[in-house]
Design an enzyme around this catalytic site. Structure first.
Site, short mmCIF file in Angstrom:
data_model
loop_
_atom_site.label_atom_id
_atom_site.label_comp_id
_atom_site.label_asym_id
_atom_site.label_seq_id
_atom_site.Cartn_x
_atom_site.Cartn_y
_atom_site.Cartn_z
N GLY A 264 -10.54 25.60 20.04
CA GLY A 264 -11.22 25.89 21.30
C GLY A 264 -12.09 24.74 21.74
O GLY A 264 -12.09 24.34 22.89
N ALA A 265 -12.84 24.19 20.78
CA ALA A 265 -13.73 23.06 21.08
C ALA A 265 -14.23 22.48 19.76
O ALA A 265 -14.03 23.05 18.70
CB ALA A 265 -14.90 23.52 21.94
N MET A 266 -14.91 21.32 19.87
CA MET A 266 -15.42 20.64 18.67
C MET A 266 -16.80 20.09 18.95
O MET A 266 -17.03 19.43 19.96
CB MET A 266 -14.45 19.51 18.27
CG MET A 266 -14.89 18.74 17.05
SD MET A 266 -15.01 19.80 15.59
CE MET A 266 -16.27 18.95 14.66
N GLU A 267 -17.72 20.33 18.01
CA GLU A 267 -19.15 20.11 18.22
C GLU A 267 -19.62 18.69 17.91
O GLU A 267 -20.81 18.48 17.61
CB GLU A 267 -19.95 21.09 17.36
CG GLU A 267 -19.88 20.84 15.84
CD GLU A 267 -18.79 21.61 15.12
OE1 GLU A 267 -18.88 21.76 13.89
OE2 GLU A 267 -17.85 22.06 15.79
N ASN A 268 -18.77 17.68 17.97
CA ASN A 268 -19.17 16.32 17.63
C ASN A 268 -20.54 15.98 18.21
O ASN A 268 -20.82 16.26 19.38
CB ASN A 268 -18.16 15.31 18.18
CG ASN A 268 -16.73 15.75 17.96
OD1 ASN A 268 -16.29 15.90 16.84
ND2 ASN A 268 -16.02 16.00 19.05
N HIS A 300 -21.62 28.15 21.63
CA HIS A 300 -21.31 27.98 20.21
C HIS A 300 -21.36 26.50 19.82
O HIS A 300 -21.99 26.13 18.83
CB HIS A 300 -19.92 28.55 19.92
CG HIS A 300 -19.49 28.45 18.50
ND1 HIS A 300 -19.67 29.45 17.59
CD2 HIS A 300 -18.88 27.44 17.82
CE1 HIS A 300 -19.21 29.07 16.41
NE2 HIS A 300 -18.72 27.85 16.52
N GLU A 301 -20.69 25.66 20.61
CA GLU A 301 -20.65 24.24 20.25
C GLU A 301 -22.02 23.59 20.39
O GLU A 301 -22.39 22.73 19.57
CB GLU A 301 -19.61 23.51 21.10
CG GLU A 301 -18.20 24.09 21.03
CD GLU A 301 -17.68 24.28 19.61
OE1 GLU A 301 -18.03 23.48 18.73
OE2 GLU A 301 -16.92 25.24 19.39
N HIS A 304 -24.22 24.38 17.44
CA HIS A 304 -23.88 23.61 16.24
C HIS A 304 -24.75 22.37 16.08
O HIS A 304 -24.82 21.80 14.99
CB HIS A 304 -22.42 23.16 16.29
CG HIS A 304 -21.47 24.08 15.60
ND1 HIS A 304 -21.69 24.57 14.34
CD2 HIS A 304 -20.26 24.58 15.98
CE1 HIS A 304 -20.67 25.33 13.97
NE2 HIS A 304 -19.79 25.36 14.95
N GLU A 323 -20.19 27.92 10.43
CA GLU A 323 -19.44 28.69 11.43
C GLU A 323 -19.93 30.13 11.55
O GLU A 323 -20.13 30.63 12.66
CB GLU A 323 -17.94 28.65 11.11
CG GLU A 323 -17.33 27.25 11.24
CD GLU A 323 -17.47 26.64 12.63
OE1 GLU A 323 -17.82 27.37 13.58
OE2 GLU A 323 -17.23 25.44 12.76
#
Length: 858
Positions: A264-268, A300-301, A304, A323
């Site tokens: 869905g997405a990535m929290e970089n 959510h991201e 993080h 998570e």
């Protein structure tokens, strides 16, 4: 053909990496076919003398390697298939490597790859090793500096983690940019994006007075459709300050939306990369469910940043720490933005549909497993949704104030560290003085506890006794289960409301609670697990009349809804097993009346119209017959549609709210309207199809247009129709909307439908969204067709899964989880499913998919 055998990784084998990487300088010369990556690492030994330096690396062409500036001779290092080994290194040194990679050929979408003609990265869990040689594990945290260069005309925007630095022009039409991230991070949080984007910009002022530049980078022409994502981001930042005291810590926050993405997405850190489906939305092209998902995933991201980035996990066994905790945070954000009772019900629907099924099948694993075959296969509902429920139980048991104090200690004590579940709970032990050793069994044991509730009543003494007992069924590798602490919110109810409300923590196998009630008190009703205070299944020996009485008396919204669900489940089972031919009229009438009474809260009323999905019913009785359950469910839906006919006509006869607003109030109204449209899809009224066609044509938003199209297609037996053709003609140039078109047909058609969709010119095996819209939707939402007793559903997806696995192993393995419940199916479907899994196992699978199939077959 050869299937790659997954290698089991054991938690007990964990040892710290024997070196610290204190600084990383990366230099990218970007080219789609031949990108050069120069990596300079300043390294210090922290382990035993003489330990070799071992770096991870896959699909890399090593060009040069130097130690403290001196080139290493071939005898001084070994390049293996998945690592680089230097047997002798000093205690402090600088290692410099240069490699070449081909982003355009990276269809696995892990590492550096191309999407829509732009560069993009995805490094969690093990993608960074496809970019350069590095100790690619979460407990190695380092400061990163990045220099990148690319063709300026094609890639005018160059992004990475941290703070932007120097930029400039180079020869041959190229330009460069530098980025510096002052916060140490593991390699899985590295990100780089380069391309030509439209940008939606805004700013946010933190509670510390810092002004943050916000930017969302999207396809050309799509910037206005990022407005809701930006609004969600700003509300998330404000909520995290108010609820957890956490402010953002860099001067910029960038989001990049890409079409090709496995997640869905990535929290970089500072550069979130999103699947475009969770960024782009407007009323004409996105549903309320899309707006709600964007709000939740953006939050959510962002969350993080503290629970995942500033504090990360020591190893991948601790994945639930970042998570599960962050899901808990985003669920509470959504509850505060919308309706807390409605949000809780939606969260439990997802948990039961995904995680309870996982816990009951061959893929069951604990929230923190003690081993895994492929880390990509641990991104599961158990880690995420069940992990969230454990945090929720912790907060219920110690109270909100102590929970906040414990979180403050966690942030202060472990900022900049890679930690474990034990580190997390030590913070709460220090704050409360309690011992959470037994509670941590929740993290070690798989399976869903079942709570048996038994009551006694003495009318003479007016004493009620409530006995609670717990049992967890065996799961793969765990035949024996220990009792876990289970916080159960409970109440005694009479016709006027609550007589008493309390929380019982069931720590042993059983407990009996007794209460003596005031003189003149009639036998009360017992409400158990209010607000779904624990992720358990309840077993109660109640008659239908007792269940109906409990539903009418309930003061807890979740238990009121859940009581209706229990009644409906019993009815579906009775219809599917032939013990009754038609739905019970009294029950259908009671359900319809409950919906009408709830109409002032339309979002809740919409949930009351929802019948349990076929997959949820699998856990109620085995062997499970998907076709019979679906037929029974449809019959009950049709009866409810008949009872609600006047209410449906009245509600849908009113105009939809205008002007459009994606917020909770309007979304609730549309939720009820679309729920009633769904019922029209199975209505026996001969005019229903015409009504649905008119609703489709007259819809002013995608929420109602898509609902009407789906219901109309159901009325047409899931077959191609003029409305589907009209929708395709109108939206064929919008990939995200076309995903909905594919998914709608996969969810309403049969095996032949899937074959036709896979042959459609717009079906793309390289795009995870498109593959999921067909295969995952069919296999996980259209269970009667997928589990057809003749095996046609399995054969329809078998070849697609094999092809997808070769292109993108992470996608292939995810699709295979659709078979997780095959063992509890009726004999014909079970035999066909087993035969399909064995054919797949013999066909040559990636290690990811081989792991899933081997576990499924046991």
């Amino acid at each position: 053909m050869r299937t790659e055998a997954p290698v089991s990784v054991q938690l007990s084998d964990y040892t710290p990496y024997p070196f610290a990487v204190e600084q990383v300088d990366l230099r990218f010369d970007l080219d789609p076919d031949a990108t050069r990556v120069r990596c300079e690492m300043r390294i210090r030994r922290t382990g035993a003398a003489g330990e070799p330096l071992v770096l991870d690396g896959e699909s890399l062409r090593l060009l040069t390697i130097a130690l403290d500036g001196a080139p290493l001779q071939p005898s001084g290092y070994t390049v293996e298939e998945k690592r680089l080994v230097i047997p002798s290194v000093p205690d402090d040194f600088t290692l410099t490597t240069e490699v070449e990679i081909a982003p355009s050929k990276n269809t696995a979408l892990s590492g550096l790859y191309m999407s829509g003609g732009r560069f993009c990265t995805q490094c969690e869990a093990t993608g960074f090793r496809r970019i350069t040689y590095y100790p690619d594990r979460p407990d190695v945290m380092s400061a990163f500096r990045v220099w990148m260069a690319a063709d300026k005309a094609k890639y005018p925007i160059l992004l990475s983690n941290g703070t932007p630095g120097e930029t400039g022009e180079l020869d041959d039409g190229r330009h460069f940019a530098t980025w510096d991230d002052p916060h140490k991070k593991p390699s899985y949080l590295f990100a780089l994006c380069a391309g030509d984007y439209d940008v939606w910009r805004d700013s946010f002022t933190t509670m510390n007075g810092d002004e943050i530049a916000l930017a969302i980078h999207v396809d050309k022409g799509d910037a206005p459709r990022a407005a809701w994502a930006m609004d969600s981001l700003k509300r998330s930042m404000k909520w995290d300050e108010e609820t957890y005291g956490r402010a953002y810590d860099l001067g910029v926050f960038n989001i990049v939306a890409v079409r090709d993405f496995n997640f869905g997405a990535m929290e970089n850190k500072g550069l979130n990369v999103f699947n475009s489906a969770y960024v782009l939305a407007d009323e004409s092209s996105a549903t309320d469910a899309d707006f709600e998902a964007i709000e939740s995933i953006v939050a959510h991201e962002y969350f993080h940043n503290w629970t995942g980035n500033r504090i990360t996990c020591r190893d991948w066994f601790q994945l639930c720490l970042k998570e599960g905790l962050t899901v808990f945070r985003d669920q509470n954000f959504s509850a505060d933005m919308r309706s807390r009772p409605v949000q809780r019900i939606k969260d439990v629907i997802r948990l039961r549909a995904r995680q309870f099924a996982e816990d009951a099948g061959p893929l069951a694993h604990s929230v923190r497993p003690d081993h895994y075959g492929s880390i990509d296969n641990l991104y599961t509902a158990t880690v995420y949704e069940k992990g969230s429920e454990l945090i929720g139980m912790l907060r219920r048991m110690i109270g909100e104030d102590l929970y906040r104090q414990g979180m403050d200690v966690y942030f202060e004590r472990h900022d900049g560290q890679a930690v474990t579940i034990e580190d997390f709970y030590k913070c709460f032990e220090d704050v409360t003085g309690e011992d959470f050793t037994q509670f941590r069994l929740w993290y070690a044991q798989a399976g869903t506890p079942e709570i048996t509730v038994e009551e006694t009543w003495d009318p003479g003494t007016r004493e009620i006794g409530i006995t609670l007992s717990q049992k967890t069924a065996p799961t793969p590798g765990q035949p024996d289960k220990k009792p876990v602490p289970i916080p159960l919110q409970m109440a005694l109810l009479d016709a006027d409301g609550n007589l008493a409300e309390w929380m019982t923590i069931l720590e042993d196998e059983d407990i009996t609670v007794t209460m003596e009630l005031p003189e003149g008190t009639e036998r009360p009703l017992v409400s158990v697990n209010r607000d779904f205070s624990a992720p358990v299944r309840l077993r109660r020996d109640l008659t239908r009349d007792q269940r109906l009485a409990l539903v009418r008396a309930e003061t807890d919204p979740f238990n009121q809804w859940d009581g209706v669900q229990s009644l409906v489940k019993e009815e579906i089972l009775a219809l599917s097993e032939g013990s009754q031919a038609e739905p019970d009229d009294a029950l259908v009438t009671a359900l319809a009346e409950a919906v009408v009474r709830a109409a002032p809260d339309p979002a809740f009323a919409a949930l009351l119209t929802r019948l349990p999905d076929v997959g949820e019913m699998f856990l109620e009785r085995q062997p499970a017959d998907a076709v019979a359950l679906n037929t029974a469910r449809r019959k009950l839906q049709s009866a409810l549609a008949g009872k609600l006919a006047p209410f449906i006509a009245e509600t849908l006869g009113k105009p939809t709210p205008a002007p459009f607003d994606p917020g909770a109030e309007q979304a609730g109204i549309r939720a009820l309207r679309t729920a009633l449209i769904v019922l029209l899809g199975v209505s026996a009224d001969p005019s229903a199809a015409a009504t649905l066609q008119a609703l489709y044509t007259g819809a002013t938003n995608m929420t109602e247009r898509l609902a009407a199209l789906r219901a109309f297609t159901v009325q047409k037996g899931g077959k191609p129709n003029a409305a589907l053709a009209d929708f395709e003609a109108a939206w064929k140039k919008n990939a995200l909307v076309m995903d909905k078109w594919f998914a709608l047909q996969a969810s309403t058609g049969d095996a032949e439908t899937v074959k036709a969709l896979a042959a459609h010119p717009a079906f793309d095996l390289k795009n995870p969204n498109r593959v999921r819209s067909v295969v995952a939707t069919f296999a996980m939402q259209n269970l009667a067709a997928f589990h057809a007793p003749d095996g046609s559903g399995y054969r329809a997806v078998e070849g697609i899964i094999l092809q997808a696995d070769k292109v993108n192993p992470a996608l292939g393995s995810r699709l295979l989880t659709a078979f997780e419940q095959w063992r509890i199916l009726e004999p014909r479907a079970k035999a066909e499913a087993e035969a399909t899994l064995k054919r797949l196992q013999a066909a040559g699978l990636s290690s990811n998919s081989a792991d899933i199939v081997a576990r499924a077959l046991g």
